[in-house]
Each structure stands twice: as C-alpha cells, then as structure tokens.
Design a protein around this motif. Structure first.
Motif, PDB file in Angstrom:
ATOM      1  N   TYR A   1      47.707  44.468  49.970  1.00  0.00           N
ATOM      2  CA  TYR A   1      47.359  43.348  50.844  1.00  0.00           C
ATOM      3  C   TYR A   1      48.129  42.098  50.452  1.00  0.00           C
ATOM      4  CZ  TYR A   1      43.408  46.316  51.920  1.00  0.00           C
ATOM      5  OH  TYR A   1      42.637  47.373  52.297  1.00  0.00           O
ATOM      6  N   TRP A   2      48.188  41.161  51.377  1.00  0.00           N
ATOM      7  CA  TRP A   2      48.629  39.812  51.068  1.00  0.00           C
ATOM      8  C   TRP A   2      47.401  39.052  50.583  1.00  0.00           C
ATOM      9  CZ3 TRP A   2      52.555  36.886  49.944  1.00  0.00           C
ATOM     10  CH2 TRP A   2      52.370  35.505  49.914  1.00  0.00           C
ATOM     11  N   SER A   3      47.491  38.384  49.432  1.00  0.00           N
ATOM     12  CA  SER A   3      46.385  37.591  48.905  1.00  0.00           C
ATOM     13  C   SER A   3      46.732  36.119  49.038  1.00  0.00           C
ATOM     14  CB  SER A   3      46.123  37.927  47.439  1.00  0.00           C
ATOM     15  OG  SER A   3      45.220  36.983  46.889  1.00  0.00           O
ATOM     16  N   GLU A   4      46.020  35.435  49.900  1.00  0.00           N
ATOM     17  CA  GLU A   4      46.229  33.998  50.049  1.00  0.00           C
ATOM     18  C   GLU A   4      45.831  33.262  48.777  1.00  0.00           C
ATOM     19  OE1 GLU A   4      48.032  31.125  51.948  1.00  0.00           O
ATOM     20  OE2 GLU A   4      47.798  33.086  52.886  1.00  0.00           O
ATOM     21  N   ASN A   5      44.750  33.732  48.111  1.00  0.00           N
ATOM     22  CA  ASN A   5      44.316  33.111  46.858  1.00  0.00           C
ATOM     23  C   ASN A   5      45.378  33.194  45.768  1.00  0.00           C
ATOM     24  OD1 ASN A   5      41.805  32.164  47.598  1.00  0.00           O
ATOM     25  ND2 ASN A   5      40.738  34.021  46.993  1.00  0.00           N
ATOM     26  N   CYS A   6      46.049  34.327  45.693  1.00  0.00           N
ATOM     27  CA  CYS A   6      47.081  34.523  44.667  1.00  0.00           C
ATOM     28  C   CYS A   6      48.445  34.017  45.120  1.00  0.00           C
ATOM     29  CB  CYS A   6      47.186  35.997  44.293  1.00  0.00           C
ATOM     30  SG  CYS A   6      45.691  36.679  43.540  1.00  0.00           S
TER      31      CYS A   6
ATOM     32  N   PHE B   1      43.300  37.632  40.387  1.00  0.00           N
ATOM     33  CA  PHE B   1      42.922  36.224  40.508  1.00  0.00           C
ATOM     34  C   PHE B   1      42.070  35.854  39.311  1.00  0.00           C
ATOM     35  CE2 PHE B   1      40.251  32.753  42.158  1.00  0.00           C
ATOM     36  CZ  PHE B   1      41.250  31.879  42.569  1.00  0.00           C
ATOM     37  N   ASP B   2      42.410  34.771  38.638  1.00  0.00           N
ATOM     38  CA  ASP B   2      41.680  34.314  37.453  1.00  0.00           C
ATOM     39  C   ASP B   2      41.600  35.437  36.418  1.00  0.00           C
ATOM     40  OD1 ASP B   2      40.276  32.542  35.817  1.00  0.00           O
ATOM     41  OD2 ASP B   2      38.336  33.100  36.682  1.00  0.00           O
ATOM     42  N   GLU B   3      42.755  35.962  36.052  1.00  0.00           N
ATOM     43  CA  GLU B   3      42.846  37.093  35.127  1.00  0.00           C
ATOM     44  C   GLU B   3      42.163  36.837  33.788  1.00  0.00           C
ATOM     45  OE1 GLU B   3      46.828  38.876  34.964  1.00  0.00           O
ATOM     46  OE2 GLU B   3      47.234  37.781  36.820  1.00  0.00           O
ATOM     47  N   THR B   4      42.152  35.589  33.331  1.00  0.00           N
ATOM     48  CA  THR B   4      41.557  35.282  32.021  1.00  0.00           C
ATOM     49  C   THR B   4      40.061  34.999  32.105  1.00  0.00           C
ATOM     50  OG1 THR B   4      42.021  32.911  32.250  1.00  0.00           O
ATOM     51  CG2 THR B   4      43.723  34.277  31.206  1.00  0.00           C
ATOM     52  N   GLY B   5      39.515  34.885  33.324  1.00  0.00           N
ATOM     53  CA  GLY B   5      38.096  34.594  33.480  1.00  0.00           C
ATOM     54  C   GLY B   5      37.750  33.146  33.261  1.00  0.00           C
TER      55      GLY B   5
ATOM     56  N   ILE C   1      49.428  41.889  46.553  1.00  0.00           N
ATOM     57  CA  ILE C   1      48.802  42.608  45.450  1.00  0.00           C
ATOM     58  C   ILE C   1      48.550  44.033  45.921  1.00  0.00           C
ATOM     59  CG2 ILE C   1      47.751  40.568  44.407  1.00  0.00           C
ATOM     60  CD1 ILE C   1      45.096  41.379  45.734  1.00  0.00           C
ATOM     61  N   ALA C   2      48.502  44.956  44.974  1.00  0.00           N
ATOM     62  CA  ALA C   2      48.284  46.357  45.347  1.00  0.00           C
ATOM     63  C   ALA C   2      47.593  47.094  44.209  1.00  0.00           C
ATOM     64  CB  ALA C   2      49.614  47.030  45.667  1.00  0.00           C
ATOM     65  N   LEU C   3      46.916  48.170  44.575  1.00  0.00           N
ATOM     66  CA  LEU C   3      46.373  49.123  43.615  1.00  0.00           C
ATOM     67  C   LEU C   3      47.084  50.442  43.844  1.00  0.00           C
ATOM     68  CD1 LEU C   3      42.524  48.425  43.807  1.00  0.00           C
ATOM     69  CD2 LEU C   3      44.144  47.605  42.103  1.00  0.00           C
ATOM     70  N   ALA C   4      47.230  51.229  42.772  1.00  0.00           N
ATOM     71  CA  ALA C   4      47.928  52.503  42.883  1.00  0.00           C
ATOM     72  C   ALA C   4      47.385  53.481  41.856  1.00  0.00           C
ATOM     73  CB  ALA C   4      49.424  52.306  42.653  1.00  0.00           C
ATOM     74  N   LEU C   5      47.478  54.749  42.178  1.00  0.00           N
ATOM     75  CA  LEU C   5      47.189  55.807  41.221  1.00  0.00           C
ATOM     76  C   LEU C   5      48.526  56.264  40.659  1.00  0.00           C
ATOM     77  CD1 LEU C   5      44.400  57.689  43.152  1.00  0.00           C
ATOM     78  CD2 LEU C   5      44.183  56.719  40.864  1.00  0.00           C
ATOM     79  N   VAL C   6      48.725  56.074  39.346  1.00  0.00           N
ATOM     80  CA  VAL C   6      50.007  56.347  38.700  1.00  0.00           C
ATOM     81  C   VAL C   6      49.776  57.214  37.464  1.00  0.00           C
ATOM     82  CG1 VAL C   6      51.990  55.293  37.536  1.00  0.00           C
ATOM     83  CG2 VAL C   6      50.956  54.154  39.494  1.00  0.00           C
TER      84      VAL C   6
ATOM     85  N   VAL D   1      45.741  51.500  38.674  1.00  0.00           N
ATOM     86  CA  VAL D   1      46.334  50.297  38.073  1.00  0.00           C
ATOM     87  C   VAL D   1      46.687  49.318  39.185  1.00  0.00           C
ATOM     88  CG1 VAL D   1      47.289  51.468  36.047  1.00  0.00           C
ATOM     89  CG2 VAL D   1      48.657  51.320  38.129  1.00  0.00           C
ATOM     90  N   GLY D   2      47.000  48.097  38.791  1.00  0.00           N
ATOM     91  CA  GLY D   2      47.489  47.105  39.731  1.00  0.00           C
ATOM     92  C   GLY D   2      49.000  47.161  39.815  1.00  0.00           C
TER      93      GLY D   2
END
Length: 134
Positions: free
Chosen positions: A81-86, A125-129, A90-95, A44-45
């Motif tokens: 990571y740090w996202s300059e675009n966002c 980034f651009d979650e809705t597409g 942001i991070a990903l994790a196994l939960v 997940v994010g």
C-alpha cells in the motif's frame, strides 16, 4: 497476509502461543520437522528503494534479478500500500528465511523492470514506539 501454511512463528506471532501449556489444539503440528525447519518463509516488511513505487500484491521476490529464467523465487508480496503517514509505500511479504534477511536487498522482477526492496521489520510508523511511550 497468511494462509494455512503459515505458523505463528512464521508470522512473528509465536509470543501468542502459551509456552507453559502442555496440550492444546495444534500443539503437535507446531513441532513437526517441516514446520520448524530453517529457511521457512516468514512474514517480513519490505521498503522499496524508490519510496514512490508501490509493489503489486502477489509479485514474486528473488535474490538475483540476473539469473536465468525460470528464476528461483524465494517469496512473494502478500500486501502492499501507499502509506500517507509514512510518506512512502510499504509492503509485507513471505520470504524464505525472512527474519535472517533484515537489511538485505532483494528484487521484484516486473515486466517494466526490476524493483529493489529492503527487508525490514513489520512496523513502519513510529518504529521505536516513541509516540506510545513518549
């Protein structure tokens, strides 16, 4: 972000497994009870409550930061990571049970304090597409 314990479903990639195929390498493994059990760790994010805080990769995740030590860990940060675009971290994790926890607040206990995180989808980034479909 994955290892040999993560199935395509855990990684949110079950769409890539041919549902009409009757046989392929690994098909038996995908039906094992322990690999389809409820509550498995899923990718997940994560978004930190403070967008400037970048989580440490490998940091453990808990439901209750006030529980006694040793704490019950329900997951870990797999990349961060740090996202300059966002304009934020942001991070990903196994939960454990990750996709059922969307919007839930979890905690990352660190030596300098506890970091609050929100469980999100894996698109930051651009979650809705809109840019793709606009």
């Amino acid at each position: 972000d994955t290892d040999g314990t993560v199935t395509p479903n855990d990684a949110g990639l079950d769409w890539a497994v041919g549902k009409k195929k009757t046989d392929f390498v690994g098909i038996r493994g995908l039906t094992r009870p322990d690999l389809v059990a409820k509550g498995r760790k899923q990718l997940v994010g994560l978004k930190t409550r403070d967008p400037k805080v970048v989580l440490e990769e490998g940091a453990q995740i808990v439901e209750d930061p006030k529980q006694a030590i040793p704490m019950k860990m329900i997951g870990h940060v797999s990349s961060s990571y740090w996202s300059e675009n966002c304009g934020r971290s942001i991070a990903l994790a196994l939960v454990a049970g990750g996709r059922d926890r969307m919007g839930e607040t979890l905690y990352v206990p660190m030596p300098n304090g506890v970091i609050e995180v929100e469980v999100t989808g894996m698109v930051f980034f651009d979650e809705t597409g809109g840019r793709l479909n606009g």
